[in-house]
Design a protein around this motif. Structure first.
Motif, PDB file in Angstrom:
ATOM      1  N   UNK A 281       0.815  -1.212   0.000  1.00 27.84           N
ATOM      2  CA  UNK A 281       0.000   0.000   0.000  1.00 27.84           C
ATOM      3  C   UNK A 281       0.842   1.253   0.000  1.00 27.84           C
ATOM      4  N   UNK A 282       1.976   1.203   0.729  1.00 26.44           N
ATOM      5  CA  UNK A 282       2.860   2.358   0.811  1.00 26.44           C
ATOM      6  C   UNK A 282       3.512   2.658  -0.528  1.00 26.44           C
ATOM      7  N   UNK A 283       3.926   1.603  -1.224  1.00 23.72           N
ATOM      8  CA  UNK A 283       4.512   1.766  -2.550  1.00 23.72           C
ATOM      9  C   UNK A 283       3.490   2.354  -3.523  1.00 23.72           C
ATOM     10  N   UNK A 284       2.230   2.021  -3.323  1.00 25.73           N
ATOM     11  CA  UNK A 284       1.171   2.535  -4.191  1.00 25.73           C
ATOM     12  C   UNK A 284       0.736   3.945  -3.804  1.00 25.73           C
ATOM     13  N   UNK A 285       1.325   4.492  -2.732  1.00 24.81           N
ATOM     14  CA  UNK A 285       1.066   5.883  -2.376  1.00 24.81           C
ATOM     15  C   UNK A 285       0.221   6.104  -1.142  1.00 24.81           C
ATOM     16  N   UNK A 286      -0.152   5.052  -0.436  1.00 22.34           N
ATOM     17  CA  UNK A 286      -0.956   5.194   0.786  1.00 22.34           C
ATOM     18  C   UNK A 286      -0.046   5.309   2.006  1.00 22.34           C
ATOM     19  N   UNK A 287      -0.323   6.297   2.864  1.00 30.08           N
ATOM     20  CA  UNK A 287       0.532   6.522   4.031  1.00 30.08           C
ATOM     21  C   UNK A 287       0.177   5.587   5.185  1.00 30.08           C
ATOM     22  N   UNK A 288      -1.103   5.460   5.519  1.00 28.34           N
ATOM     23  CA  UNK A 288      -1.586   4.524   6.537  1.00 28.34           C
ATOM     24  C   UNK A 288      -0.776   4.625   7.829  1.00 28.34           C
ATOM     25  N   UNK A 289      -0.751   5.816   8.425  1.00 27.35           N
ATOM     26  CA  UNK A 289       0.121   6.065   9.574  1.00 27.35           C
ATOM     27  C   UNK A 289      -0.227   5.170  10.764  1.00 27.35           C
ATOM     28  N   UNK A 290      -1.494   5.184  11.185  1.00 25.90           N
ATOM     29  CA  UNK A 290      -1.888   4.351  12.331  1.00 25.90           C
ATOM     30  C   UNK A 290      -1.670   2.869  12.045  1.00 25.90           C
ATOM     31  N   UNK A 291      -2.033   2.451  10.830  1.00 27.30           N
ATOM     32  CA  UNK A 291      -1.899   1.043  10.460  1.00 27.30           C
ATOM     33  C   UNK A 291      -0.439   0.610  10.487  1.00 27.30           C
ATOM     34  N   UNK A 292       0.466   1.517  10.069  1.00 27.10           N
ATOM     35  CA  UNK A 292       1.880   1.151  10.028  1.00 27.10           C
ATOM     36  C   UNK A 292       2.415   0.854  11.423  1.00 27.10           C
TER      37      UNK A 292
END
Length: 322
Positions: A281-292
């Protein structure tokens, strides 16, 4: 993967002082649990002749990889978070990525975490292969599975895993390491550019591709082994009643060990899947801070689960540990 110049993020568990304290306590407890559990595993394997086998060597390798997480990876996060609470500002090195300074702690800690994760996956795969041979070809077990061959495979897994861990920095000038304010860990990140070039994208996807290839193979082999065990169990009662003795079937200890490896595989797959989803997801541009944050720390907690699984599943290990 965040740029080092971005301001610190407020994740769901780190916004208030109480939550920060609880987070640090969790990290400290994780360090003690990881150190204690894996030191017990090493003590049992090294100090018990019964465990001086190929399987024992592989379990020791897995314990060393998990121990490294507790010694190097988690303490750096504890230091950074305690420093932030005491000084009310993050350590200076957390504001930069590894391309911005001559030395960055994440240049060491990041590859250690990635390399030890790869070692764990590879070791679980080798454990599965070793147990599948013992279950499916019990007559060939001793001649095919030797301690020398196992030692060579362990060395190859460590060297290969750490080569893969440093490959993003070696093969792409755009990829750096940084202390990520979302995950509270050292992560691979973009250096000085704002978009992922195709080369960096492909290199980062090597990680989940490698991991899921091995995990997929491990799951398939476990299913085959457990299916064979199920068939063997159906015939066990009949063989006992007719007093037929045979050496072509796996021993009870081999069956028990195969089930233990199956449990290890399930536990590791469950802990690794969130981080693989995050990387893609990160490579595709999603940051997802809490999920990370949750993804990375779920993976880190896997380092203290193995000794619990051994203790529950293996009576001889449990007796020696006590």
């Amino acid at each position: 993967m965040l740029d080092g110049a971005e301001p610190a993020h407020c994740t769901v568990c780190c916004c208030t002082r109480v939550n920060k304290i609880l987070m640090v306590l969790f990290m400290v407890l994780l360090i003690f649990a990881t150190l204690f559990g894996n030191l017990v595993t090493l003590a049992v394997v090294v100090g018990t002749k019964h465990f001086h086998t190929s399987q024992g060597y592989l379990k020791a390798s897995l314990a060393v990889a998990d121990l490294a997480v507790g010694i190097f990876v988690v303490p750096l996060s504890v230091y950074a978070e305690v420093y932030l609470m005491v000084a009310e500002s993050a350590p200076e090195w957390t504001s930069y990525n590894s391309q911005s300074v001559s030395f960055h702690p994440c240049n060491i800690i990041g590859p250690i975490f990635a390399g030890c994760t790869f070692v764990s996956i590879t070791t679980i795969f080798l454990l599965t292969i070793e147990r599948s041979i013992a279950v499916l070809r019990p007559l060939h077990k001793d001649s095919f599975i030797t301690r020398k061959r196992t030692t060579i495979l362990i060395l190859i897994s460590w060297v290969g895993s750490f080569i893969l861990a440093v490959s993003p920095m070696v093969f792409s000038s755009e990829i750096a390491l940084e202390y990520n304010s979302c995950s509270r860990m050292c992560n691979y990140a973009l250096g000085t550019i704002g978009e992922f070039p195709s080369q960096a994208w492909n290199i980062l996807l090597l990680f989940p591709a490698f991991d899921f290839t091995l995990l997929g193979g491990t799951v398939v082999i476990n299913i085959i082994s457990l299916s064979s065990i199920r068939q063997h169990s159906k015939h066990r009662k009949t063989l006992a009643e007719t007093e037929i003795q045979t050496t072509s079937n796996p021993t009870f200890s081999d069956i028990k060990a195969a089930k233990t490896i199956g449990t290890l595989t399930v536990a590791f797959t469950a802990s690794f899947t969130p981080i693989a989803v995050f990387v893609v997801g990160n490579v595709l541009g999603n940051e997802w801070c809490n999920f990370s944050f949750f993804a990375f720390w779920i993976l880190a907690t896997n380092s203290c689960w193995n000794v619990i699984i051994y203790s529950v599943r293996d009576q001889k290990f449990r007796l020696r540990a006590h």
